[in-house]
Design a protein around this motif. Structure first.
Motif, PDB file in Angstrom:
ATOM      1  N   ILE A  37      27.130  32.391  -4.718  1.00 17.07           N
ATOM      2  CA  ILE A  37      25.920  32.084  -5.885  1.00 17.07           C
ATOM      3  C   ILE A  37      25.637  31.373  -6.651  1.00 17.07           C
ATOM      4  O   ILE A  37      24.803  30.988  -6.727  1.00 17.07           O
ATOM      5  CB  ILE A  37      25.897  33.878  -6.257  1.00 17.07           C
ATOM      6  CG1 ILE A  37      25.480  35.146  -5.264  1.00 17.07           C
ATOM      7  CG2 ILE A  37      24.710  34.242  -7.321  1.00 17.07           C
ATOM      8  CD1 ILE A  37      25.733  36.148  -6.033  1.00 17.07           C
ATOM      9  N   LEU A  38      26.976  31.296  -7.076  1.00 19.38           N
ATOM     10  CA  LEU A  38      27.333  30.589  -8.380  1.00 19.38           C
ATOM     11  C   LEU A  38      27.015  29.019  -7.866  1.00 19.38           C
ATOM     12  O   LEU A  38      25.835  28.115  -8.142  1.00 19.38           O
ATOM     13  CB  LEU A  38      27.898  30.130  -8.824  1.00 19.38           C
ATOM     14  CG  LEU A  38      28.885  31.009 -10.112  1.00 19.38           C
ATOM     15  CD1 LEU A  38      30.534  31.143 -10.059  1.00 19.38           C
ATOM     16  CD2 LEU A  38      28.146  31.107 -11.271  1.00 19.38           C
ATOM     17  N   ARG A  39      27.485  28.603  -5.890  1.00 22.86           N
ATOM     18  CA  ARG A  39      27.305  27.483  -6.040  1.00 22.86           C
ATOM     19  C   ARG A  39      25.235  27.270  -5.287  1.00 22.86           C
ATOM     20  O   ARG A  39      24.413  25.757  -5.970  1.00 22.86           O
ATOM     21  CB  ARG A  39      27.193  27.326  -4.330  1.00 22.86           C
ATOM     22  CG  ARG A  39      28.987  27.124  -4.307  1.00 22.86           C
ATOM     23  CD  ARG A  39      29.525  26.784  -2.961  1.00 22.86           C
ATOM     24  NE  ARG A  39      31.566  26.554  -3.122  1.00 22.86           N
ATOM     25  CZ  ARG A  39      31.953  27.636  -2.708  1.00 22.86           C
ATOM     26  NH1 ARG A  39      32.211  28.684  -2.646  1.00 22.86           N
ATOM     27  NH2 ARG A  39      33.424  27.171  -2.723  1.00 22.86           N
ATOM     28  N   LYS A  40      24.854  28.796  -5.595  1.00 26.01           N
ATOM     29  CA  LYS A  40      23.079  27.956  -5.059  1.00 26.01           C
ATOM     30  C   LYS A  40      22.558  28.012  -6.074  1.00 26.01           C
ATOM     31  O   LYS A  40      21.593  27.326  -6.428  1.00 26.01           O
ATOM     32  CB  LYS A  40      22.965  29.275  -4.356  1.00 26.01           C
ATOM     33  CG  LYS A  40      23.221  29.165  -2.505  1.00 26.01           C
ATOM     34  CD  LYS A  40      22.779  30.830  -2.328  1.00 26.01           C
ATOM     35  CE  LYS A  40      23.003  30.778  -0.777  1.00 26.01           C
ATOM     36  NZ  LYS A  40      22.946  32.198  -0.208  1.00 26.01           N
ATOM     37  N   ALA A  41      22.704  28.652  -7.789  1.00 24.08           N
ATOM     38  CA  ALA A  41      22.239  28.543  -9.132  1.00 24.08           C
ATOM     39  C   ALA A  41      22.996  27.196  -9.328  1.00 24.08           C
ATOM     40  O   ALA A  41      21.692  26.949 -10.099  1.00 24.08           O
ATOM     41  CB  ALA A  41      23.230  29.669 -10.038  1.00 24.08           C
ATOM     42  N   TYR A  42      23.770  26.659  -9.118  1.00 26.59           N
ATOM     43  CA  TYR A  42      23.870  24.895  -9.703  1.00 26.59           C
ATOM     44  C   TYR A  42      22.662  24.071  -8.555  1.00 26.59           C
ATOM     45  O   TYR A  42      22.368  23.406  -9.696  1.00 26.59           O
ATOM     46  CB  TYR A  42      25.623  24.704  -9.071  1.00 26.59           C
ATOM     47  CG  TYR A  42      26.128  23.166  -9.680  1.00 26.59           C
ATOM     48  CD1 TYR A  42      25.533  23.283 -11.516  1.00 26.59           C
ATOM     49  CD2 TYR A  42      26.214  22.728  -8.242  1.00 26.59           C
ATOM     50  CE1 TYR A  42      25.659  21.505 -11.716  1.00 26.59           C
ATOM     51  CE2 TYR A  42      26.473  21.755  -8.937  1.00 26.59           C
ATOM     52  CZ  TYR A  42      26.254  20.696 -10.098  1.00 26.59           C
ATOM     53  OH  TYR A  42      26.596  19.041 -10.062  1.00 26.59           O
ATOM     54  N   LYS A  43      23.182  24.064  -7.283  1.00 24.12           N
ATOM     55  CA  LYS A  43      22.274  23.129  -7.276  1.00 24.12           C
ATOM     56  C   LYS A  43      20.700  23.340  -7.260  1.00 24.12           C
ATOM     57  O   LYS A  43      19.594  22.867  -7.711  1.00 24.12           O
ATOM     58  CB  LYS A  43      22.209  23.999  -5.403  1.00 24.12           C
ATOM     59  CG  LYS A  43      23.980  22.921  -4.559  1.00 24.12           C
ATOM     60  CD  LYS A  43      23.714  23.121  -3.125  1.00 24.12           C
ATOM     61  CE  LYS A  43      25.025  23.206  -2.862  1.00 24.12           C
ATOM     62  NZ  LYS A  43      24.764  22.673  -0.942  1.00 24.12           N
ATOM     63  N   ASN A  44      20.069  24.406  -7.631  1.00 24.07           N
ATOM     64  CA  ASN A  44      18.508  24.444  -8.423  1.00 24.07           C
ATOM     65  C   ASN A  44      18.334  24.763  -9.040  1.00 24.07           C
ATOM     66  O   ASN A  44      17.880  24.644 -10.442  1.00 24.07           O
ATOM     67  CB  ASN A  44      17.940  26.221  -7.907  1.00 24.07           C
ATOM     68  CG  ASN A  44      19.424  27.154  -8.197  1.00 24.07           C
ATOM     69  OD1 ASN A  44      18.744  27.390  -9.570  1.00 24.07           O
ATOM     70  ND2 ASN A  44      18.423  28.242  -7.726  1.00 24.07           N
ATOM     71  N   GLY A  45      19.521  24.436 -10.113  1.00 28.18           N
ATOM     72  CA  GLY A  45      19.808  23.913 -11.672  1.00 28.18           C
ATOM     73  C   GLY A  45      19.951  24.496 -12.706  1.00 28.18           C
ATOM     74  O   GLY A  45      19.662  24.597 -13.920  1.00 28.18           O
ATOM     75  N   SER A  46      19.954  26.292 -12.243  1.00 27.69           N
ATOM     76  CA  SER A  46      20.216  27.876 -13.248  1.00 27.69           C
ATOM     77  C   SER A  46      21.436  28.055 -13.748  1.00 27.69           C
ATOM     78  O   SER A  46      20.851  28.472 -14.876  1.00 27.69           O
ATOM     79  CB  SER A  46      19.797  28.320 -12.384  1.00 27.69           C
ATOM     80  OG  SER A  46      20.220  28.908 -11.121  1.00 27.69           O
ATOM     81  N   ILE A  63      31.025  36.004 -13.990  1.00 28.80           N
ATOM     82  CA  ILE A  63      32.909  35.366 -13.737  1.00 28.80           C
ATOM     83  C   ILE A  63      33.376  35.481 -14.764  1.00 28.80           C
ATOM     84  O   ILE A  63      34.700  35.126 -14.733  1.00 28.80           O
ATOM     85  CB  ILE A  63      31.948  34.212 -13.662  1.00 28.80           C
ATOM     86  CG1 ILE A  63      31.374  33.210 -12.213  1.00 28.80           C
ATOM     87  CG2 ILE A  63      32.700  32.571 -13.689  1.00 28.80           C
ATOM     88  CD1 ILE A  63      32.189  33.422 -11.396  1.00 28.80           C
ATOM     89  N   ALA A  64      32.934  36.142 -16.294  1.00 31.48           N
ATOM     90  CA  ALA A  64      33.801  36.000 -17.069  1.00 31.48           C
ATOM     91  C   ALA A  64      34.632  37.570 -16.441  1.00 31.48           C
ATOM     92  O   ALA A  64      35.394  37.518 -17.055  1.00 31.48           O
ATOM     93  CB  ALA A  64      33.257  36.443 -18.170  1.00 31.48           C
ATOM     94  N   LEU A  65      34.304  38.572 -15.903  1.00 29.06           N
ATOM     95  CA  LEU A  65      34.776  39.389 -15.549  1.00 29.06           C
ATOM     96  C   LEU A  65      36.054  39.369 -15.147  1.00 29.06           C
ATOM     97  O   LEU A  65      36.629  39.500 -15.229  1.00 29.06           O
ATOM     98  CB  LEU A  65      34.428  40.063 -15.109  1.00 29.06           C
ATOM     99  CG  LEU A  65      32.847  41.359 -16.244  1.00 29.06           C
ATOM    100  CD1 LEU A  65      32.095  42.202 -15.149  1.00 29.06           C
ATOM    101  CD2 LEU A  65      33.601  42.054 -16.767  1.00 29.06           C
ATOM    102  N   ALA A  66      35.465  38.423 -14.321  1.00 29.81           N
ATOM    103  CA  ALA A  66      36.674  37.800 -12.873  1.00 29.81           C
ATOM    104  C   ALA A  66      37.656  37.104 -14.006  1.00 29.81           C
ATOM    105  O   ALA A  66      39.073  37.446 -13.510  1.00 29.81           O
ATOM    106  CB  ALA A  66      36.074  37.393 -11.847  1.00 29.81           C
ATOM    107  N   ASP A  67      37.600  36.306 -14.357  1.00 32.57           N
ATOM    108  CA  ASP A  67      37.942  35.307 -15.189  1.00 32.57           C
ATOM    109  C   ASP A  67      38.754  36.776 -16.493  1.00 32.57           C
ATOM    110  O   ASP A  67      40.768  36.766 -16.238  1.00 32.57           O
ATOM    111  CB  ASP A  67      37.624  34.781 -16.483  1.00 32.57           C
ATOM    112  CG  ASP A  67      37.189  34.148 -15.748  1.00 32.57           C
ATOM    113  OD1 ASP A  67      37.353  33.454 -14.466  1.00 32.57           O
ATOM    114  OD2 ASP A  67      36.078  33.059 -16.446  1.00 32.57           O
TER     115      ASP A  67
END
Length: 191
Positions: A30-39, A5-9
């Motif tokens: 991927i970020l949405r999934k990672a947020y849902k599982n708390g990572s 994400i830093a690269l995208a920014d």
């Protein structure tokens, strides 16, 4: 994920919108999934959605920008105070995205509420006040309420000048909107 994400920014900041768009689009799932599982933290997902929304609006897709910002703003209760300013800016960008689509009543309601909150909760002359005045001025100008637009924009101009000086880009936007407002009222010389 944070590095991607830093690269995208970074690509966004460098103006390489095509690569930034690809990075955001691939990583948001991927970020949405990672947020849902708390990572990952809510701040990380919020920031990615917000930056991607800015990119999509700049690319002319205000509908996708609106959806992204609305999704990001739903996370307000989970984000930390460190991105509080970004949340406020996201609300303004959402109003602009609505105005881009001709949803002027919704945009006016949203930014009007934002202006009221800023006036109530801030200590006088702030950049947030100037931004809210300028955005609301632009929205009501688009609705044809030129006198109100002129008052709102004129209120923000001297505050921008005192806070940032004459070369500040948002001041230029404010002046452009003032000129348009004057033009629409037939005051060509002053415009």
């Amino acid at each position: 994920l944070r590095t991607r994400i830093a690269l995208a920014d970074l690509w966004l900041a460098l103006g390489n919108n095509e690569i930034a768009d690809k990075f955001y689009r691939e990583r948001l799932v991927i970020l949405r999934k990672a947020y849902k599982n708390g990572s990952i933290a809510a701040d990380d997902l919020f920031q990615a959605m917000y930056n991607f929304a800015l990119l999509r609006r700049a690319q002319g897709d205000s509908q996708e920008a609106e959806a992204l910002i609305e999704e990001a703003l739903e996370m307000r209760g989970q984000t930390t105070a460190s991105i509080g300013n970004d949340v406020g800016i996201a609300e303004s960008v959402l109003a602009l995205s609505l105005a881009d689509q001709g949803k002027f009543d919704q945009a006016e309601e949203m930014i009007g509420a934002k202006l009221d909150a800023v006036r109530k909760n801030s200590d006088g002359e702030t950049s947030e006040l100037c931004a809210a005045l300028t955005i609301l001025g632009g929205v009501v100008m688009e609705k044809g309420d030129y006198e109100r637009a002129e008052r709102l924009l004129a209120e923000a101009e001297p505050i921008y000048r005192r806070l940032y000086g004459p070369a500040y880009m948002p001041l230029g936007d404010n002046l452009r909107l003032q000129a348009q407002t004057l033009y629409f009222q037939g005051n060509l010389t002053e415009a």
